[in-house]
Design a protein around this motif. Structure first.
Motif, short mmCIF file in Angstrom:
data_model
loop_
_atom_site.label_atom_id
_atom_site.label_comp_id
_atom_site.label_asym_id
_atom_site.label_seq_id
_atom_site.Cartn_x
_atom_site.Cartn_y
_atom_site.Cartn_z
N GLU A 268 0.79 -1.23 0.00
CA GLU A 268 0.00 0.00 0.00
C GLU A 268 0.82 1.28 0.00
OE1 GLU A 268 0.49 -2.03 2.51
OE2 GLU A 268 0.76 -0.93 4.37
N SER A 269 2.10 1.20 0.37
CA SER A 269 2.89 2.43 0.54
C SER A 269 4.35 2.18 0.23
CB SER A 269 2.78 2.89 2.00
OG SER A 269 3.31 1.90 2.86
N TRP B 195 6.66 2.77 2.23
CA TRP B 195 7.17 2.13 3.46
C TRP B 195 7.07 0.62 3.33
CZ3 TRP B 195 6.11 -1.34 7.19
CH2 TRP B 195 6.76 -1.22 8.41
N ARG B 196 5.90 0.15 2.90
CA ARG B 196 5.66 -1.30 2.83
C ARG B 196 6.59 -1.94 1.80
NH1 ARG B 196 3.92 -3.74 6.71
NH2 ARG B 196 2.41 -2.07 6.99
N ASP C 146 6.36 -5.25 12.80
CA ASP C 146 5.74 -3.98 12.41
C ASP C 146 4.50 -3.63 13.26
OD1 ASP C 146 4.48 -1.86 11.04
OD2 ASP C 146 3.73 -3.16 9.46
N ARG C 147 3.47 -4.49 13.24
CA ARG C 147 2.25 -4.17 13.98
C ARG C 147 1.91 -5.25 15.00
NH1 ARG C 147 -1.70 -2.22 8.95
NH2 ARG C 147 -0.25 -0.68 8.11
N PHE D 239 4.06 3.23 17.85
CA PHE D 239 3.21 4.12 17.04
C PHE D 239 2.58 5.24 17.86
CE2 PHE D 239 2.48 0.03 14.50
CZ PHE D 239 3.42 0.35 13.53
N PRO E 55 -1.17 1.11 13.69
CA PRO E 55 -0.61 2.45 13.51
C PRO E 55 -1.67 3.54 13.35
CG PRO E 55 -0.18 1.08 11.59
CD PRO E 55 -0.74 0.19 12.63
N ARG F 202 -1.41 6.18 16.28
CA ARG F 202 -0.94 7.51 15.86
C ARG F 202 -2.00 8.56 16.12
NH1 ARG F 202 2.07 5.30 10.34
NH2 ARG F 202 3.86 4.44 11.46
N PHE G 5 -3.82 4.46 4.16
CA PHE G 5 -2.36 4.52 4.00
C PHE G 5 -1.92 4.67 2.53
CE2 PHE G 5 -1.91 2.29 8.28
CZ PHE G 5 -1.30 3.35 8.90
N HIS H 75 -1.36 10.09 8.70
CA HIS H 75 -0.72 8.98 9.44
C HIS H 75 0.42 8.33 8.66
CE1 HIS H 75 -4.37 8.10 12.32
NE2 HIS H 75 -3.99 9.36 12.33
N ASN H 76 0.58 8.66 7.38
CA ASN H 76 1.81 8.24 6.69
C ASN H 76 2.13 9.20 5.54
OD1 ASN H 76 0.30 7.38 4.45
ND2 ASN H 76 1.25 5.36 4.33
N ASP I 26 6.67 8.46 8.67
CA ASP I 26 7.38 7.40 7.92
C ASP I 26 8.82 7.82 7.63
OD1 ASP I 26 5.47 5.42 7.92
OD2 ASP I 26 5.03 5.54 5.78
O1 AHR Z 1 2.61 -0.24 9.86
C1 AHR Z 1 3.42 0.74 9.35
C2 AHR Z 1 2.64 1.64 8.44
O2 AHR Z 1 2.05 0.89 7.41
C3 AHR Z 1 3.43 2.70 7.72
O3 AHR Z 1 3.45 3.92 8.38
C4 AHR Z 1 2.64 2.87 6.48
O4 AHR Z 1 3.24 3.64 5.50
C5 AHR Z 1 2.35 1.48 6.16
O5 AHR Z 1 1.54 1.23 5.15
#
Ligand code: AHR
Length: 316
Positions: free
Chosen positions: A35-36, A38-39, A112-113, A131, A166, A170, A194, A221-222, A250
């Motif tokens: 999705e991002s 970051w990912r 990560d989460r 977070f 997150p 956040r 995200f 949030h990102n 991020d």
């Molecule tokens: O879990 C981390 C978050 O997930 C990051 O901030 C975001 O960019 C990603 O998709």
């Protein structure tokens, strides 16, 4: 050499017994999606670190769906992998599958989460960011920036995926920090999942809904959502970074480029480079070494003033 002897030689050299079997450790990793930025960097870090560590990686991309992650975990259990790593898209709904992994004797590492489950014995370790603290850092930066000013400050917020750690944390951390300055208020808050495309779409809707009223700050949030929103702000004839302060999280390269261009004001770092720690944890687990319950990444805050200097050092 007999296995028994080989194990003793390896132990004397500080190496685990499984190394005697000449078999690679197998790690099943359930990733959320792509999705991002970051990912993408997180997936690359995990793949590269597995290669470097000589660990066989079974990588499953869930395309943002929890049901796909649960299926992947069940497939890893059926394949009898040595360790499972999970980056959970949302916090709840993991109990059943985690109990299945435990019953099969396969340890699970959360990366990560975190998940929200009362029985914390369902995972061996968590590695990732704090977070809530990231949200606080974003809020504190804003309070500091606006200190001494007068009048209401109207903030719009782009939240991450609904139910994701997150997004929840956040929001919580930011709200907590901005209480220090009562004139700061979140006037609109909505998820944009995200993603950059949704960040743009939701920001367009915010601008339309707020027509005639001033939006002073965007808190995303990102970075991806902030970058999408920046486009929406520009298309509305406004200057991101000046007419609307942009605060995000991020620290991806594109955010630093946006700061250099004066369009983003600050990014709070969240490191995706979890691969090496994960591989070390997998090895330690199999060697019977205890793992920390939580391994929290050290991270900084990067305001626009330092962006040009920091950009060449960014690794993702
Ligand atoms: O879990 C981390 C978050 O997930 C990051 O901030 C975001 O960019 C990603 O998709």
């Amino acid at each position: 050499m007999q296995r028994r002897h080989l194990v003793a030689v390896l132990a004397a050299a500080g190496l685990p017994a499984w190394a005697a079997d000449g078999k690679k450790l197998v790690l099943g990793f359930s990733q959320i999606g792509a999705e991002s930025a970051w990912r993408t960097a997180n997936s690359a870090s995990i793949k590269q670190a597995a290669k470097d560590a000589g660990i066989e990686l079974k990588f499953a991309d869930a395309q943002q769906k929890q049901e796909n992650q649960i299926k992947a975990l069940r497939a890893f259990i059926a394949q009898k992998v040595d360790v499972i790593a999970l980056s959970p898209v949302v916090e709840t709904g993991w109990g059943t599958v985690l109990r299945e992994a435990k019953a099969a004797g396969i340890p699970v590492i959360l990366t990560d989460r975190l998940v929200k489950e009362a029985d914390e014995s369902l995972w061996a370790s968590f590695m990732g960011s704090d977070f809530v603290e990231e949200g606080r850092r974003a809020g504190r930066w804003l309070v500091d920036r606006l200190k001494g000013g007068k009048g209401d400050v109207r903030i719009v917020e782009l939240q991450g995926t609904v139910g994701a750690a997150p997004a929840l944390d956040r929001k919580k951390g930011f709200e907590e920090a901005i209480k220090a300055e009562p004139r700061l208020n979140i006037v609109r808050s909505q998820t944009a999942d995200f993603s950059r495309a949704k960040g743009k779409e939701v920001m367009e809707a915010f601008i339309k809904a707020e027509a005639g009223k001033k939006i002073h700050v965007l808190y995303a949030h990102n970075d991806d959502m902030a970058l999408g929103a920046i486009q929406a702000i520009e298309e509305a004839g406004l200057k991101p970074g000046t007419d609307i302060l942009v605060v995000s999280i991020d620290g991806v390269k594109a955010a630093f480029q946006a700061m250099v261009a004066g369009k983003l004001n600050v990014t709070v770092e969240c490191s995706p480079l979890l691969g090496p720690s994960l591989m070390q944890a997998v090895k330690d687990l199999k060697a019977g070494k205890p793992l920390p319950r939580r391994l929290i990444t050290e991270e900084g805050v990067f305001p626009a003033e330092v962006a040009a200097r920091e950009l060449p050092n960014r690794k993702y």
